[in-house]
Design a protein around this motif. Structure first.
Motif, mmCIF file in Angstrom:
data_model
loop_
_atom_site.group_PDB
_atom_site.id
_atom_site.type_symbol
_atom_site.label_atom_id
_atom_site.label_comp_id
_atom_site.label_asym_id
_atom_site.label_seq_id
_atom_site.Cartn_x
_atom_site.Cartn_y
_atom_site.Cartn_z
ATOM 1 N N ALA A 164 -3.928 -45.500 26.258
ATOM 2 C CA ALA A 164 -4.429 -45.835 24.919
ATOM 3 C C ALA A 164 -5.870 -45.373 24.702
ATOM 4 O O ALA A 164 -6.272 -45.139 23.571
ATOM 5 C CB ALA A 164 -4.335 -47.348 24.694
ATOM 6 N N VAL A 204 5.183 -58.992 31.205
ATOM 7 C CA VAL A 204 4.252 -58.467 30.199
ATOM 8 C C VAL A 204 4.209 -56.942 30.254
ATOM 9 O O VAL A 204 4.225 -56.268 29.221
ATOM 10 C CB VAL A 204 2.836 -59.059 30.418
ATOM 11 N N GLU A 228 7.195 -55.473 28.602
ATOM 12 C CA GLU A 228 7.078 -55.617 27.135
ATOM 13 C C GLU A 228 6.106 -54.584 26.571
ATOM 14 O O GLU A 228 6.388 -53.929 25.558
ATOM 15 C CB GLU A 228 6.588 -57.042 26.804
ATOM 16 N N MET A 229 4.980 -54.418 27.239
ATOM 17 C CA MET A 229 3.979 -53.460 26.750
ATOM 18 C C MET A 229 4.479 -52.017 26.879
ATOM 19 O O MET A 229 4.227 -51.183 26.002
ATOM 20 C CB MET A 229 2.661 -53.636 27.510
ATOM 21 N N GLU A 245 6.300 -50.563 24.065
ATOM 22 C CA GLU A 245 5.508 -50.224 22.878
ATOM 23 C C GLU A 245 4.688 -48.948 23.070
ATOM 24 O O GLU A 245 4.127 -48.425 22.110
ATOM 25 C CB GLU A 245 4.554 -51.383 22.544
ATOM 26 N N ALA A 246 4.589 -48.480 24.300
ATOM 27 C CA ALA A 246 3.705 -47.345 24.592
ATOM 28 C C ALA A 246 4.417 -46.022 24.361
ATOM 29 O O ALA A 246 5.614 -45.907 24.597
ATOM 30 C CB ALA A 246 3.229 -47.442 26.035
ATOM 31 N N GLU A 247 3.658 -45.027 23.930
ATOM 32 C CA GLU A 247 4.256 -43.715 23.737
ATOM 33 C C GLU A 247 4.176 -42.857 24.988
ATOM 34 O O GLU A 247 4.688 -41.757 25.007
ATOM 35 C CB GLU A 247 3.595 -43.003 22.552
#
Lengths: 66, 343
Positions: B226, B293, B296-297, B300-302
């Motif tokens: 990120a 966690v 889950e993360m 969402e990550a590309e």
């Protein structure tokens, strides 16, 4: 307690009665403190992306939270 | 639900309770030292290409000789290490581009950088007890002296992505070793709420807030994709667990679990079979929460996340499992790693 039991005597000491709600709060507080010893070193916030740059709305995340 | 998973389901709030006071106190002390934002890291040329390797301090790091293999490969991409893996990296000849530090503990964390104030083995057995860095377990004082020399020798070429929550002792040590500091705030809570701690902190220092996922390893992975915008990220030493046969006494949260549950403490551990190794690894409730966690993360990550740890409990959609050499070969070929379980 006093609504269930009636005594035909008097006590020399004052009884400090703790209500059920207060006891529950104490238990919850204890649990919260105890669990905090098992937690991680940094928080996790669900569905808020990876990086928030500020109030101008420029939060960056690879994908917007659903 | 078994006890360990029950506890894990409550650790999000518990972690807030654990770190917020110390984190904010450290942020206030660190305030005068803050000059550069972590966002500036993205403008530096840190390694070639779109790949990164995140190095955690889990037991597989030395069991699999991951760093020695990485060093031998001549990998030219970006290396992001957690503070606890810095010593192992430098001893193996791997100088990370970025080291990540977040934990607010005032005495422990500075040891990962070499503690100039350490003159006798401390009563705290945190380092002797665990397998994170066996060098510390063997002889704490000698290991500390050697680490001081190594960090001093390489500090000028290492950047630290340091959270405002980090201990001032860590900040002072990094600065003394010539490391450049790049700052960020831990995301403590929902910044959209008017009473948010994150919001208040951001208004005070202007720094971005990073969602850390409970631990420094996950925070390092977040920085890799990120902040540094890497699109293929491999993990080394991210076990989130202990190998089969590890005595409970040598696990991170053993004293706390023993104090809380007495003779029933073992019920708080969770175990899981690795799908490739067919070994049953086990973890504290905290590590189970970290795993949940992370998964889950990762959804969402590309970036593609390839776990090359070759052990541990971090697997499941969308994380790929592969040996380090497969990831490195695919990076060299410019291709993505085919989803597989080839560990």
């Amino acid at each position: 307690m006093t609504k269930f039991l009636k005594g035909n005597y008097t006590l020399d000491v004052t009884i400090d009665e703790t209500g059920d709600g207060e006891a529950m709060q104490t238990v919850e507080e204890f649990e919260r403190k105890a669990l905090s010893r098992l937690g991680g070193s940094i928080c996790f916030v669900s569905k808020k992306g990876f990086l928030w740059k500020g109030e101008d709305g420029a939060r960056t995340s690879d994908r917007q939270p659903s | 639900m078994e006890l360990g998973r029950q506890i894990a389901s409550r650790l999000k709030e518990a972690t807030f309770e654990r770190v917020v006071a110390a984190g904010l106190s450290n942020a206030e002390i660190n305030g005068p030292r803050i000059q550069r934002s972590v966002l500036e890291l993205s403008r530096l040329r840190l390694g070639a290409g779109d790949s990164a390797i995140v190095v955690g301090a889990g037991p597989s790091l030395h069991r699999r000789r991951s760093l020695e293999r990485l060093r031998a490969s001549g990998y030219a991409g970006t290396v992001v290490a957690v503070d606890g893996a810095l010593g192992a990296c430098l001893r193996a000849g791997v100088v990370p581009h970025v080291v990540v530090s977040v934990d607010p503990h005032r005495e422990r964390i500075v040891r990962w950088f070499g503690d100039p104030a350490l003159s006798a083995a401390p009563a705290d057995d945190y380092f002797r007890r665990q397998e994170m860095d066996p060098a510390h377990a063997a002889d704490e004082l000698s290991a500390n002296r050697a680490l001081l020399r190594l960090v001093d020798a390489h500090g000028a070429s290492i950047r630290v992505a340091v959270a405002t929550s980090a201990a001032p002792e860590v900040v002072a040590r990094c600065a003394a070793a010539g490391m450049e500091l790049f700052w960020w705030n831990p995301m403590y809570d929902d910044y959209d709420r008017s009473e948010s701690v994150s919001l208040r902190l951001h208004r005070a220092n202007g720094l971005p807030c990073l969602n850390g996922g409970g631990n420094v390893g996950t925070a390092a992975w977040v920085i890799a994709h990120a902040v540094l915008e890497k699109r293929r990220v491999a993990l080394l030493g991210i076990d989130f667990s202990y190998p089969p046969g590890t005595p409970y006494e040598r696990t991170q949260y053993y004293p706390e679990l023993r104090a809380l549950f007495g003779d029933r403490f073992a019920e708080a551990y969770v175990s899981l079979e690795h799908p490739v190794l067919k070994e049953r690894w086990f973890c504290d409730p905290a590590y189970w929460w970290f795993r949940d966690v992370f998964l889950e993360m990762a959804r969402e990550a590309e970036c593609r996340t390839v776990n090359c740890t070759e052990g541990g409990i971090l697997f499941g959609d969308p994380i790929e499992l592969a040996p380090l050499e497969d990831f490195l070969a695919d990076v060299r070929a410019g291709a993505g790693v085919t989803p597989s379980e080839r560990t």
